[in-house]
Scaffold this motif. Structure first.
Motif, short mmCIF file in Angstrom:
data_model
loop_
_atom_site.label_atom_id
_atom_site.label_comp_id
_atom_site.label_asym_id
_atom_site.label_seq_id
_atom_site.Cartn_x
_atom_site.Cartn_y
_atom_site.Cartn_z
N GLY A 35 0.82 -1.21 0.00
CA GLY A 35 0.00 0.00 0.00
C GLY A 35 0.85 1.25 0.00
O GLY A 35 0.51 2.24 -0.67
N GLY A 36 1.96 1.21 0.74
CA GLY A 36 2.85 2.36 0.79
C GLY A 36 3.51 2.63 -0.56
O GLY A 36 3.59 3.78 -0.99
N ILE A 37 3.95 1.58 -1.23
CA ILE A 37 4.59 1.75 -2.53
C ILE A 37 3.58 2.29 -3.55
O ILE A 37 3.91 3.17 -4.36
N ALA A 38 2.36 1.81 -3.48
CA ALA A 38 1.32 2.29 -4.40
C ALA A 38 1.04 3.78 -4.17
O ALA A 38 0.98 4.58 -5.12
N ALA A 39 0.89 4.16 -2.90
CA ALA A 39 0.61 5.56 -2.58
C ALA A 39 1.79 6.45 -2.91
O ALA A 39 1.63 7.55 -3.47
N GLY A 40 2.99 6.00 -2.57
CA GLY A 40 4.18 6.78 -2.85
C GLY A 40 4.40 6.99 -4.34
O GLY A 40 4.79 8.07 -4.79
N THR A 41 4.10 5.95 -5.12
CA THR A 41 4.23 6.06 -6.58
C THR A 41 3.23 7.06 -7.13
O THR A 41 3.57 7.90 -7.98
N ALA A 42 1.98 6.99 -6.65
CA ALA A 42 0.94 7.90 -7.13
C ALA A 42 1.27 9.36 -6.80
O ALA A 42 1.19 10.24 -7.67
N VAL A 43 1.66 9.61 -5.56
CA VAL A 43 2.02 10.98 -5.17
C VAL A 43 3.26 11.43 -5.91
O VAL A 43 3.36 12.59 -6.36
N GLY A 44 4.21 10.53 -6.09
CA GLY A 44 5.42 10.86 -6.82
C GLY A 44 5.15 11.25 -8.26
O GLY A 44 5.76 12.18 -8.80
N ILE A 45 4.23 10.54 -8.88
CA ILE A 45 3.88 10.85 -10.28
C ILE A 45 3.30 12.27 -10.38
O ILE A 45 3.64 13.03 -11.30
N VAL A 46 2.44 12.62 -9.43
CA VAL A 46 1.86 13.96 -9.42
C VAL A 46 2.95 15.01 -9.24
O VAL A 46 3.02 16.00 -9.99
N CYS A 47 3.84 14.80 -8.25
CA CYS A 47 4.91 15.77 -7.99
C CYS A 47 5.87 15.85 -9.17
O CYS A 47 6.27 16.94 -9.58
#
Length: 243
Positions: free
Chosen positions: A160-172
């Motif tokens: 779950g952390g990797i999924a969320a981190g990837t999503a936020v990272g893509i936005v940033c």
């Protein structure tokens, strides 16, 4: 819990000042403070009694202001190793703090100084999202243990952390660079390395038989407890930016 909330708010305030003022000298000094506290904490985790060693690290850090931080990090490791060899020291552990945490902190300065504040925001937000989501997902549905080095981490929480981190990272990442595939890869690897960074620090703490790396942040522990994910994540981000 009250102390944890107050400390968290203050840390967010410092980050906001760092992001919005975006002063080159201020940010250099701020990362220098991170190095000072993280390096001192690592000495205790490595069971190294030479407290003055942190000032050697700070001297090398000052040099990163003028030249490539990665070369300075390698130079620091080699020079310290050479001195230990010259005096025939029986204890090679004094090299370890220059590998971790000093080298990744030098790389954080490189990320900011060469690419700009937006990329530092990408690093911090991506790892923070991964860490936060891993905690809450793990609490909610975590069942399978992720690693014996950190028994509280679960496979579900890490996913779950990797999924969320990837999503936020893509936005940033989308705000600061082009190349969507590269942004996805960078954000994904950033999140994975952030997990490994947290795991590695947990391993060091358990090896030293301590709960936290320090106590400068009430309710949160030490500096290494706060930046461990970034110290691994910055390596992944700089690597992918070089593609």
């Amino acid at each position: 819990m009250g102390a944890r909330i107050v400390t968290g708010v203050l840390m967010i305030a410092v980050l906001l000042v760092m992001f919005f003022i975006n002063n080159y000298i201020f940010n250099f000094i701020l990362l220098g403070a991170v190095l000072y506290f993280a390096f001192n904490e690592s000495l205790k985790l490595y069971n190294i009694e030479h407290d003055k060693l942190v000032y050697v690290a700070l001297v090398f850090y000052v040099l990163t202001f003028f030249t490539n931080p990665i070369f300075i990090a390698i130079l620091a490791i080699m020079l310290v190793a050479s001195v230990l060899a010259h005096i025939k020291s029986p204890d090679l552990r004094m090299v370890l703090p220059f590998i971790y945490p000093a080298t990744p902190i030098f790389m954080m300065w490189m990320l900011y100084s060469e690419y700009g504040i937006g990329f530092l925001v990408w690093l911090i937000f991506g790892v923070a999202a991964s860490d936060t989501a891993a905690y809450f997902v793990g609490k909610a549905i975590g069942k399978r243990k992720f690693s014996i080095a950190s028994p509280n981490k679960t496979l579900e929480g890490v996913a779950g952390g990797i999924a969320a981190g990837t999503a936020v990272g893509i936005v940033c990442g989308s705000f600061v660079m082009e190349g969507f595939l590269q942004i996805i890869c960078a954000s994904f690897l950033l999140s994975i390395f952030g997990v490994w960074g947290d795991l590695f620090e947990s391993y060091l703490k358990r090896s030293a038989d301590v709960k936290d790396s320090g106590n400068i942040f009430p309710g949160h522990g030490g500096m290494l407890d706060r930046v461990d994910g970034y110290l691994f994540g910055v390596v992944a981000l700089l690597w992918t930016l070089s593609w």
